[in-house]
Design an enzyme around this catalytic site. Structure first.
Site, PDB file in Angstrom:
ATOM      1  N   GLU A  80      93.127 116.193  41.985  1.00  0.00           N
ATOM      2  CA  GLU A  80      93.192 115.173  40.950  1.00  0.00           C
ATOM      3  C   GLU A  80      94.344 114.232  41.279  1.00  0.00           C
ATOM      4  O   GLU A  80      95.364 114.651  41.825  1.00  0.00           O
ATOM      5  CB  GLU A  80      93.427 115.799  39.569  1.00  0.00           C
ATOM      6  N   GLU A 104      87.451 126.731  35.583  1.00  0.00           N
ATOM      7  CA  GLU A 104      87.304 125.419  36.232  1.00  0.00           C
ATOM      8  C   GLU A 104      88.240 125.406  37.435  1.00  0.00           C
ATOM      9  O   GLU A 104      89.367 125.895  37.358  1.00  0.00           O
ATOM     10  CB  GLU A 104      87.671 124.289  35.260  1.00  0.00           C
TER      11      GLU A 104
END
Length: 457
Positions: A274, A269
């Site tokens: 974020e 991933e």
């Protein structure tokens, strides 16, 4: 008495003739004689009654003033010029060495930064400015209630309530769940009704007033390019303004299209960006901080994300105050993320050793099962990051996986509580008002490029 003084003065004047003073004399004013009048004029009287002897006495009593004289160049000795201290030169040399060393170090750092930014040739895969709305051939709105494995509180919808195009921008906006689904026993069943997950638990949620469980207390959106745009090595740039609001979790990230090496995290991933919607006072960093990382591991209990998780703080502002470009550059030799410019890198990872070694995994998991390297057979240091990945944009809400720390900054739920979603819902009067101004992620553009030499580019 006065005659004796006069005679003595006359005798002295006769023996030692007075002479006039010149500026070249070193003259020191004598102290006044006892009995002398300190207020008497220093110059003699013109009275005719004074005789020659009193005139001579007056010259001796006259104050003698200091006269300066000009010092001729070279007439003063300077012994320190004849003998120099051999250590004196280091007073100049040492600072010069420091200056040159600083310049050299700066040059090396600049060279190393430029060296790491390689100019590859690319083919453009996606250039989305949302001027024609949301292209369903490119974008998929995910529909599910499972929390994506993180225990998130939102259900993702395909409605215009949570994802829509306005003023040439894509908005991802979280909203409150319908209270009627929470205040009495209910079931949300998305199986056969648009659920985009193949896992049943991601498609069914319910409210049970007896045990305190509820359906997802919030609705939001998650969009991906799995159908329309994937890359294997290349670049991604997303220009976006992050949301402001407590317990929001905006993300720009990538997942593998085919899970070539197995289920998450075996196939990897890539988290480009974020953040958290909380303001700058939040202890873990609110919307003034973003982070990037990679996820990989032999199983879900052994995820080595911590090996390259890097945070970047905004300078005198927040990422919710304006638009920024969140980018990724990815090749067979390295992968890095950046903000606004490729020189402002956040996370940088070289593919110079196998990821199983880089992950520093234990020999076995918690139940004693030996951990095997799932990627060694490829012989490539870039595995599992050597396959096609697609892009995801979303705004999650809360979670029970530790993204928001328990007991900090007024967090209204505990991760380990069976009623965490209910506790979050009950505190909505605290957090929902913080979403009212800027509680959505706005995306101006999304661009993806494929590196030449791969996928037919």
């Amino acid at each position: 008495m006065s005659h004796a003084r006069q005679a003595t003065a006359s005798s002295t004047a006769t023996e030692t003739p007075a002479r006039s003073l010149t500026p070249e004399d070193d003259v020191i004013q004598p102290a006044l004689r006892p009995g002398a009048n300190p207020f008497a004029t220093p110059y003699g009287s013109s009275s005719a009654s004074r005789n020659a002897s009193s005139t001579a006495l007056h010259l001796m009593d006259q104050p003698r003033y200091f006269h300066s004289r000009r010092v001729k160049k070279g007439s003063i000795e300077r012994p320190w010029m004849d003998k120099k201290d051999p250590k004196e030169k280091w007073v100049t040399i040492i600072p010069l060495i420091g200056i040159f060393a600083g310049l050299a170090l700066s040059g090396v750092l600049i060279w190393d930064g430029l060296r790491s930014v390689v100019n590859h040739n690319y083919c453009q895969v996606l250039n989305e400015d949302f001027s024609n709305g949301l292209n369903s051939k490119i974008w998929t709105k995910e529909v599910e209630v499972g929390g994506y494995g993180n225990g998130q509180f939102e259900m993702t919808t395909n409605t215009d309530e949570n994802a829509f195009v306005q003023d040439g921008m894509l908005y991802i906006k979280p909203t409150l769940q319908d209270a009627s689904l929470i205040e009495k026993n209910n079931v949300i069943n998305l199986l056969g009704n648009g659920c985009t997950s193949t896992i049943a638990s991601d498609c069914i949620a319910g409210t049970n007033l007896t045990n305190g469980t509820i359906v997802n207390p919030v609705k939001s959106a998650r969009l991906n390019t799995k159908l329309g745009a994937t890359i294997k090595f290349g670049r991604v740039e997303v220009t976006a303004q992050l949301p402001a609001g407590d317990w929001l979790w905006p993300a720009i990230w990538m997942l593998p299209r085919d899970n070539k090496y197995g289920d998450w995290p075996r196939s990897g991933e890539i988290d480009i960006m974020e953040s958290r919607g909380n303001n700058w006072t939040y202890g873990q960093g609110g919307n003034n901080i973003v982070s990037s990382t990679l996820h990989w591991g032999p199983n879900a209990a052994n995820d080595a994300w911590w090996r390259n998780n890097v945070k970047r703080k905004a300078l005198h502002t927040t990422y919710a105050a304006g638009f920024h470009t969140f980018g990724l550059e990815w090749s067979e030799k390295y992968i890095f993320t950046y903000i606004d410019t490729r020189l402002l890198q956040v996370m940088y990872t070289h593919f110079n050793e196998p990821f199983f070694k880089y992950g520093q995994f234990p020999l076995s998991d918690s139940n004693g099962t030996r951990l095997e390297d799932p990627w060694s057979y490829t012989g490539r240091d870039s595995t599992p990051f050597d396959q096609d990945f697609y892009l995801i944009l979303n705004v999650a809400v809360g979670s029970t996986n530790g993204w928001f720390k328990d007991g900090a900054s007024g967090k209204p739920w505990l991760d380990g509580s069976a009623t965490a979603p209910r506790d979050f819902w009950d505190a909505r009067n605290q957090w929902y008002p913080t979403w009212q101004k800027g509680g959505e992620m706005r995306i101006k553009s999304v661009k993806m490029w494929q590196q030449q030499g791969y996928n037919g580019c």
